[in-house]
Design a protein around this motif. Structure first.
Motif, PDB file in Angstrom:
ATOM      1  N   LEU A  57       0.827  -1.206   0.000  1.00  0.00           N
ATOM      2  CA  LEU A  57       0.000   0.000   0.000  1.00  0.00           C
ATOM      3  C   LEU A  57       0.857   1.249   0.000  1.00  0.00           C
ATOM      4  CD1 LEU A  57      -2.857  -0.785   2.535  1.00  0.00           C
ATOM      5  CD2 LEU A  57      -3.061  -0.479   0.085  1.00  0.00           C
ATOM      6  N   LEU A  58       1.969   1.204   0.682  1.00  0.00           N
ATOM      7  CA  LEU A  58       2.820   2.382   0.790  1.00  0.00           C
ATOM      8  C   LEU A  58       3.481   2.741  -0.525  1.00  0.00           C
ATOM      9  CD1 LEU A  58       4.511   1.740   4.242  1.00  0.00           C
ATOM     10  CD2 LEU A  58       2.645   3.287   3.715  1.00  0.00           C
ATOM     11  N   GLY A  86       8.845   6.785  -3.354  1.00  0.00           N
ATOM     12  CA  GLY A  86       8.479   7.987  -2.632  1.00  0.00           C
ATOM     13  C   GLY A  86       9.689   8.664  -2.050  1.00  0.00           C
ATOM     14  N   ASP A  87      10.892   8.192  -2.443  1.00  0.00           N
ATOM     15  CA  ASP A  87      12.062   8.731  -1.782  1.00  0.00           C
ATOM     16  C   ASP A  87      12.270  10.193  -2.093  1.00  0.00           C
ATOM     17  OD1 ASP A  87      14.505   7.159  -4.032  1.00  0.00           O
ATOM     18  OD2 ASP A  87      12.454   7.866  -4.353  1.00  0.00           O
ATOM     19  N   ASP A  88      12.072  10.595  -3.354  1.00  0.00           N
ATOM     20  CA  ASP A  88      12.239  12.013  -3.677  1.00  0.00           C
ATOM     21  C   ASP A  88      11.181  12.847  -2.990  1.00  0.00           C
ATOM     22  OD1 ASP A  88      14.413  11.583  -5.204  1.00  0.00           O
ATOM     23  OD2 ASP A  88      13.347  11.483  -7.107  1.00  0.00           O
ATOM     24  N   GLN A 130      -2.740   9.458   4.001  1.00  0.00           N
ATOM     25  CA  GLN A 130      -2.020  10.661   3.603  1.00  0.00           C
ATOM     26  C   GLN A 130      -1.278  10.392   2.299  1.00  0.00           C
ATOM     27  OE1 GLN A 130       1.677  12.202   5.512  1.00  0.00           O
ATOM     28  NE2 GLN A 130       0.449  14.042   5.929  1.00  0.00           N
ATOM     29  N   TYR A 131      -1.509  11.256   1.325  1.00  0.00           N
ATOM     30  CA  TYR A 131      -0.808  11.180   0.051  1.00  0.00           C
ATOM     31  C   TYR A 131       0.345  12.171   0.062  1.00  0.00           C
ATOM     32  CZ  TYR A 131      -4.508   8.402  -2.101  1.00  0.00           C
ATOM     33  OH  TYR A 131      -5.384   7.397  -2.403  1.00  0.00           O
ATOM     34  N   ARG A 132       1.500  11.722  -0.376  1.00  0.00           N
ATOM     35  CA  ARG A 132       2.678  12.563  -0.470  1.00  0.00           C
ATOM     36  C   ARG A 132       3.153  12.521  -1.919  1.00  0.00           C
ATOM     37  NH1 ARG A 132       5.743  10.361   5.065  1.00  0.00           N
ATOM     38  NH2 ARG A 132       4.026  10.915   6.487  1.00  0.00           N
ATOM     39  N   ASN A 133       2.777  13.530  -2.687  1.00  0.00           N
ATOM     40  CA  ASN A 133       2.996  13.513  -4.127  1.00  0.00           C
ATOM     41  C   ASN A 133       4.032  14.538  -4.563  1.00  0.00           C
ATOM     42  OD1 ASN A 133       0.927  11.682  -4.127  1.00  0.00           O
ATOM     43  ND2 ASN A 133      -0.530  12.949  -5.231  1.00  0.00           N
ATOM     44  N   VAL A 190       1.681   6.694  -0.331  1.00  0.00           N
ATOM     45  CA  VAL A 190       0.494   6.727   0.523  1.00  0.00           C
ATOM     46  C   VAL A 190       0.850   6.151   1.874  1.00  0.00           C
ATOM     47  CG1 VAL A 190      -1.850   5.892   0.848  1.00  0.00           C
ATOM     48  CG2 VAL A 190      -1.067   6.484  -1.438  1.00  0.00           C
ATOM     49  N   VAL A 191       0.482   6.885   2.924  1.00  0.00           N
ATOM     50  CA  VAL A 191       0.758   6.431   4.288  1.00  0.00           C
ATOM     51  C   VAL A 191      -0.580   6.282   5.026  1.00  0.00           C
ATOM     52  CG1 VAL A 191       2.017   6.849   6.413  1.00  0.00           C
ATOM     53  CG2 VAL A 191       2.953   7.672   4.237  1.00  0.00           C
TER      54      VAL A 191
END
Length: 217
Positions: free
Chosen positions: A19-20, A28-30, A191-194, A211-212
């Motif tokens: 899911l993450l 999602g590292d950047d 939480q979305y981190r885009n 996504v967390v």
């Protein structure tokens, strides 16, 4: 097992680790390295949910996205006084709506999804949509998208964090009409981190996303 709307395609029968990373390849590292602390928390709070834009002030012709009558995506506080940051919010919103619409319409090759995603994130988006279609499921109910935080990093990329409450969303089988509801649990608030980059055409395309579950408190 219950499946929240956004992640039916990522299948909650898989591990949280999947899911993450389900929101996009490129990792999602950047994005996660872009500290959102100090970013604008969405500017002025909207008193009503944002609707899909019908025209574009930048002259870019954007696809029309329709979610239908059974599913609603309510965007709260999705405004910013800075026009550049508002443009990121607008395209980030439409990227999310495009994938919901593709699932609802069982559209494996949605032009709108391709319009708002980079080549990297488009691969994962197609996998999401295909899993919905293979299960012959659509979306009903509603999600609330809120607590947007947006800024432009030193490299010129947009960084957009937001929360999605999927607990009032369900899936509905097209043939049997069986409804699968979403558990009322904190992990179903995501939480979305885009990260988004502006294309030569002037569109802020999503280039990576993480996504967390449960990170919105």
């Amino acid at each position: 097992m219950n499946r929240p709307a956004r992640h039916v395609v990522a299948a909650l029968t898989v591990s949280t680790a999947l899911l993450l990373t389900a929101c996009g390849s490129g990792g999602g590292d950047d994005t996660s390295s872009d500290n959102i602390k100090g970013a604008d928390g969405g500017g002025e709070k909207a008193s009503a949910s944002a609707s899909a834009p019908t025209s574009s002030s930048d002259g870019v012709k954007r696809p029309e996205i329709t979610l239908g009558k059974e599913f609603h995506a309510n965007f709260e506080g999705w405004t910013n006084s800075d026009p550049k940051l508002q443009a990121i919010l607008n395209d980030g919103r439409e990227e999310l709506r495009s994938e919901y619409a593709a699932v609802i319409q069982a559209d494996l090759n949605s032009d709108a999804v391709a319009f708002y995603n980079s080549d990297a994130t488009l691969v994962t988006a197609h996998k999401w949509i295909r899993q919905f279609v293979d299960d012959d499921e659509s979306l009903i109910g509603s999600v609330t998208v809120y607590r947007s935080q947006v800024h432009i990093n030193d490299g010129g990329s947009g960084v957009l964090f937001y929360c999605v409450d999927e607990r009032k969303a369900s899936t509905k089988n097209r043939k049997t009409a069986k409804i699968t509801t979403t558990d009322d649990k904190p992990e179903n608030v995501l939480q979305y981190r885009n990260k988004l980059d502006k294309s030569p055409q002037g569109v802020w395309k999503t280039t990576s996303s993480t996504v967390v579950p449960g990170a919105c408190g």
